[in-house]
Scaffold this motif. Structure first.
Motif, short mmCIF file in Angstrom:
data_model
loop_
_atom_site.label_atom_id
_atom_site.label_comp_id
_atom_site.label_asym_id
_atom_site.label_seq_id
_atom_site.Cartn_x
_atom_site.Cartn_y
_atom_site.Cartn_z
N VAL A 110 4.72 -7.60 2.53
CA VAL A 110 5.92 -6.88 2.10
C VAL A 110 5.56 -5.81 1.08
N GLU A 111 6.51 -4.92 0.83
CA GLU A 111 6.36 -3.97 -0.26
C GLU A 111 7.66 -3.93 -1.04
N TRP A 112 7.56 -3.52 -2.32
CA TRP A 112 8.71 -3.44 -3.21
C TRP A 112 8.45 -2.35 -4.24
N SER A 113 9.50 -1.92 -4.88
CA SER A 113 9.38 -0.90 -5.92
C SER A 113 9.10 -1.57 -7.25
N SER A 114 8.17 -0.98 -7.99
CA SER A 114 7.85 -1.45 -9.34
C SER A 114 7.82 -0.22 -10.25
N PRO A 115 7.76 -0.41 -11.55
CA PRO A 115 7.69 0.76 -12.45
C PRO A 115 6.49 1.67 -12.15
N GLN A 116 5.44 1.10 -11.54
CA GLN A 116 4.25 1.88 -11.21
C GLN A 116 4.34 2.53 -9.83
N GLY A 117 5.41 2.31 -9.11
CA GLY A 117 5.58 2.84 -7.75
C GLY A 117 5.65 1.72 -6.74
N LYS A 118 5.43 2.05 -5.47
CA LYS A 118 5.46 1.03 -4.42
C LYS A 118 4.30 0.07 -4.59
#
Length: 71
Positions: free
Chosen positions: A11-19
């Protein structure tokens, strides 16, 4: 996110550092504490314990914040 996630799904998700990309480790269906954070998971609103491919860090995410990807 349509369809139920299972351990081993990528999976992928958004984080403060980007995807961020990672792998589902476990479905959480009851309240838990992950790294000092309370997770309000339930059978009706499961969350998923995911592990980052890059850092190895684990965190819980709601279904709506995750997107299934190819490996």
């Amino acid at each position: 996110m349509s369809g139920k996630l299972k351990p081993g799904d990528h999976v992928e998700w958004s984080s403060p550092q980007g995807k961020t990309r990672g792998e589902v480790k476990k479905e959480l269906t009851k309240p838990a504490v992950i790294k000092g954070h309370r997770v309000a998971a339930s059978a009706e609103r499961p969350e998923y314990l995911v592990e980052s491919d890059k850092s190895g860090a684990q965190a819980a995410h709601r279904t709506r914040s995750l997107r299934r990807t190819e490996q």
